[in-house]
Design a protein around this motif. Sequence first.
Motif, PDB file in Angstrom:
ATOM      1  N   GLY A  47      16.796 -14.945  -2.706  1.00  0.00           N
ATOM      2  CA  GLY A  47      17.871 -14.116  -2.174  1.00  0.00           C
ATOM      3  C   GLY A  47      17.437 -12.680  -2.021  1.00  0.00           C
ATOM      4  N   LEU A  48      18.388 -11.802  -1.769  1.00  0.00           N
ATOM      5  CA  LEU A  48      18.134 -10.396  -1.490  1.00  0.00           C
ATOM      6  C   LEU A  48      18.327  -9.534  -2.734  1.00  0.00           C
ATOM      7  N   TYR A  49      17.448  -8.519  -2.861  1.00  0.00           N
ATOM      8  CA  TYR A  49      17.515  -7.574  -3.981  1.00  0.00           C
ATOM      9  C   TYR A  49      17.285  -6.169  -3.438  1.00  0.00           C
ATOM     10  N   ARG A  50      18.161  -5.255  -3.829  1.00  0.00           N
ATOM     11  CA  ARG A  50      18.049  -3.877  -3.383  1.00  0.00           C
ATOM     12  C   ARG A  50      17.136  -3.119  -4.348  1.00  0.00           C
ATOM     13  N   PRO A  51      16.028  -2.522  -3.864  1.00  0.00           N
ATOM     14  CA  PRO A  51      15.117  -1.823  -4.780  1.00  0.00           C
ATOM     15  C   PRO A  51      15.728  -0.522  -5.308  1.00  0.00           C
ATOM     16  N   THR A  52      15.480  -0.232  -6.569  1.00  0.00           N
ATOM     17  CA  THR A  52      15.770   1.099  -7.087  1.00  0.00           C
ATOM     18  C   THR A  52      14.748   2.078  -6.522  1.00  0.00           C
ATOM     19  N   GLY A  53      14.968   3.368  -6.731  1.00  0.00           N
ATOM     20  CA  GLY A  53      13.995   4.360  -6.297  1.00  0.00           C
ATOM     21  C   GLY A  53      12.642   4.136  -6.950  1.00  0.00           C
ATOM     22  N   ALA A  54      12.663   3.770  -8.239  1.00  0.00           N
ATOM     23  CA  ALA A  54      11.404   3.508  -8.941  1.00  0.00           C
ATOM     24  C   ALA A  54      10.694   2.299  -8.345  1.00  0.00           C
ATOM     25  N   ALA A  55      11.466   1.260  -8.010  1.00  0.00           N
ATOM     26  CA  ALA A  55      10.859   0.058  -7.428  1.00  0.00           C
ATOM     27  C   ALA A  55      10.265   0.349  -6.057  1.00  0.00           C
ATOM     28  N   ASP A  56      10.926   1.180  -5.260  1.00  0.00           N
ATOM     29  CA  ASP A  56      10.341   1.589  -3.976  1.00  0.00           C
ATOM     30  C   ASP A  56       8.979   2.250  -4.200  1.00  0.00           C
ATOM     31  N   GLY A  57       8.891   3.087  -5.217  1.00  0.00           N
ATOM     32  CA  GLY A  57       7.622   3.733  -5.518  1.00  0.00           C
ATOM     33  C   GLY A  57       6.545   2.738  -5.911  1.00  0.00           C
ATOM     34  N   GLN A  58       6.942   1.710  -6.656  1.00  0.00           N
ATOM     35  CA  GLN A  58       5.972   0.694  -7.066  1.00  0.00           C
ATOM     36  C   GLN A  58       5.534  -0.177  -5.892  1.00  0.00           C
ATOM     37  N   ILE A  59       6.457  -0.487  -4.991  1.00  0.00           N
ATOM     38  CA  ILE A  59       6.092  -1.236  -3.787  1.00  0.00           C
ATOM     39  C   ILE A  59       5.058  -0.454  -2.983  1.00  0.00           C
ATOM     40  N   ALA A  60       5.322   0.831  -2.799  1.00  0.00           N
ATOM     41  CA  ALA A  60       4.389   1.681  -2.058  1.00  0.00           C
ATOM     42  C   ALA A  60       3.027   1.707  -2.738  1.00  0.00           C
ATOM     43  N   ASP A  61       3.015   1.845  -4.067  1.00  0.00           N
ATOM     44  CA  ASP A  61       1.757   1.917  -4.808  1.00  0.00           C
ATOM     45  C   ASP A  61       0.964   0.615  -4.692  1.00  0.00           C
ATOM     46  N   LYS A  62       1.628  -0.512  -4.874  1.00  0.00           N
ATOM     47  CA  LYS A  62       0.923  -1.799  -4.845  1.00  0.00           C
ATOM     48  C   LYS A  62       0.381  -2.117  -3.460  1.00  0.00           C
ATOM     49  N   LEU A  63       1.063  -1.665  -2.409  1.00  0.00           N
ATOM     50  CA  LEU A  63       0.661  -2.015  -1.048  1.00  0.00           C
ATOM     51  C   LEU A  63      -0.134  -0.909  -0.363  1.00  0.00           C
ATOM     52  N   GLY A  64      -0.350   0.207  -1.060  1.00  0.00           N
ATOM     53  CA  GLY A  64      -1.134   1.279  -0.479  1.00  0.00           C
ATOM     54  C   GLY A  64      -0.422   2.041   0.620  1.00  0.00           C
ATOM     55  N   ILE A  65       0.909   2.078   0.554  1.00  0.00           N
ATOM     56  CA  ILE A  65       1.709   2.834   1.521  1.00  0.00           C
ATOM     57  C   ILE A  65       2.047   4.185   0.896  1.00  0.00           C
ATOM     58  N   PRO A  66       1.877   5.301   1.596  1.00  0.00           N
ATOM     59  CA  PRO A  66       2.262   6.599   1.017  1.00  0.00           C
ATOM     60  C   PRO A  66       3.723   6.572   0.570  1.00  0.00           C
ATOM     61  N   VAL A  67       3.971   6.899  -0.700  1.00  0.00           N
ATOM     62  CA  VAL A  67       5.305   6.745  -1.256  1.00  0.00           C
ATOM     63  C   VAL A  67       6.309   7.680  -0.582  1.00  0.00           C
ATOM     64  N   ARG A  68       5.892   8.898  -0.239  1.00  0.00           N
ATOM     65  CA  ARG A  68       6.824   9.807   0.421  1.00  0.00           C
ATOM     66  C   ARG A  68       7.228   9.264   1.784  1.00  0.00           C
ATOM     67  N   TYR A  69       6.298   8.649   2.465  1.00  0.00           N
ATOM     68  CA  TYR A  69       6.591   8.073   3.781  1.00  0.00           C
ATOM     69  C   TYR A  69       7.610   6.940   3.650  1.00  0.00           C
ATOM     70  N   LEU A  70       7.385   6.049   2.671  1.00  0.00           N
ATOM     71  CA  LEU A  70       8.289   4.912   2.515  1.00  0.00           C
ATOM     72  C   LEU A  70       9.690   5.384   2.133  1.00  0.00           C
ATOM     73  N   ARG A  71       9.764   6.363   1.254  1.00  0.00           N
ATOM     74  CA  ARG A  71      11.072   6.876   0.847  1.00  0.00           C
ATOM     75  C   ARG A  71      11.757   7.618   1.991  1.00  0.00           C
ATOM     76  N   ARG A  72      10.975   8.297   2.832  1.00  0.00           N
ATOM     77  CA  ARG A  72      11.556   8.988   3.972  1.00  0.00           C
ATOM     78  C   ARG A  72      12.151   7.986   4.969  1.00  0.00           C
ATOM     79  N   LEU A  73      11.500   6.839   5.132  1.00  0.00           N
ATOM     80  CA  LEU A  73      12.049   5.810   6.016  1.00  0.00           C
ATOM     81  C   LEU A  73      13.404   5.339   5.512  1.00  0.00           C
ATOM     82  N   ARG A  74      13.528   5.206   4.205  1.00  0.00           N
ATOM     83  CA  ARG A  74      14.826   4.778   3.659  1.00  0.00           C
ATOM     84  C   ARG A  74      15.860   5.888   3.809  1.00  0.00           C
ATOM     85  N   GLU A  75      15.481   7.108   3.500  1.00  0.00           N
ATOM     86  CA  GLU A  75      16.427   8.224   3.595  1.00  0.00           C
ATOM     87  C   GLU A  75      16.932   8.410   5.023  1.00  0.00           C
ATOM     88  N   ARG A  76      16.054   8.184   5.994  1.00  0.00           N
ATOM     89  CA  ARG A  76      16.435   8.377   7.396  1.00  0.00           C
ATOM     90  C   ARG A  76      16.945   7.089   8.041  1.00  0.00           C
TER      91      ARG A  76
END
Length: 410
Positions: free
Chosen positions: A62-91
């Motif tokens: 099923g679906l799970y909404r990431p916390t801010g910390a989890a978004d940071g961990q997703i970015a870290d594990k996948l090598g995505i710049p964390v600020r970029y990933l968070r900016r996509l969510r904010e916008r």
Amino acid sequence: MSLDSYARHLSLQDLVPLLQEQQAAKVDVVASASSIRAHDGMVELFGVTPVVDERGVTAVDGLYRPTGAADGQIADKLGIPVRYLRRLRERERLDLYDGNVNGWLHGHTDTDLPEPDDRSFLLRLFTPPQQNQPGILRALVSDRYGIIDNLDVLTAVLEGVHAAGADTEIRACDLTDSTMHAKVYSPQMSALAPKFLANYRSAFSNPDLETERRRVAGDLDRWRPIAAREGKGYALGAEPVVFAGFRFSNDETGHHAVRLTPELVVQICGNGLTIPMFAHTHRHVGERLDAGTVSWSQDTLRKKLAVITAETRDRVAEWLSPEFFAARVEELEQTAGAPVTQPDKTLDVLAKRLGFSESERTEILSHFIAGGQLTAAGVANAVTSYSQTIPDPDRANALDDLAYQAMTLA
């Protein structure tokens, strides 16, 4: 508790039911990258083996909404710049969020793009409160992550305190979706610190600052908790008393560690000055978990908790000893009296050295002025009184760890 929620200035009686509530909603599962995908900014699990434990069988697809910390961990594990990933969510560019996460998880037929990720991850989840609602993704971490939950740590630490024979009370607790903080002090271990508290008045005698402190505590009235307890009330500013104490914390989703730190507690306002150079950290790294495996054996867990209990016993016996306490108070008194004649400029320098944000610098200055103490000790007390008004417990505790350094640099 809701996504990215905080609970501050709790009593032990307030904390335990919240821990039990969190415990009932927790599900931990190891899933391969191929069974994880992003969908509308949420994480979807599919084809994952249901979790079987003492509660029965729990389906986790099923679906799970990431916390801010989890978004940071997703970015870290996948090598995505964390600020970029968070900016996509904010916008609200969730299409790009999904495309980045899925591209790195599953690859693409185009040879210029990455191959599918062949790793497995431990996902720490909160189950949905109701059917047809998303759950919460608390963490996406390594499949070697060592799980020790807050409720287990609380029990182990309190057993260690009891084994040390210390007369202590828990004066306040903080809780988030991932982290527990608890502050302990000994009402029998007190000393005068006249230089550290010379001319100091509680910043919370300022009604605006007290309103901020009460706001983060909700409707829990904890103002001046130590002074009021057991008939210790006194005229504001009359007694320069500090108590011996310590803090402990546990992070369930990121740092996989229990941290114990001694502190001195100011009677007049409940400020807690931690002494981070003596902090003790116990890291709990686990063995690699197979897909679907979510916990160690009970025997392994008991052994790891026994180590935490023994370490707590030893640290508490040291930190609440008369010798350790007297030495820390003497060090405090030697540093506290240095005059601060230009507080605005002093706070500018400290903000740069210690990483205070502009808003934090401004608020700390307000607490410094309200405290009326134009010394290095006044800077430390301003930091630790301001921290009580911050909704985020992790940042509040980080500021308390910086207060002693701020005093020495002022």
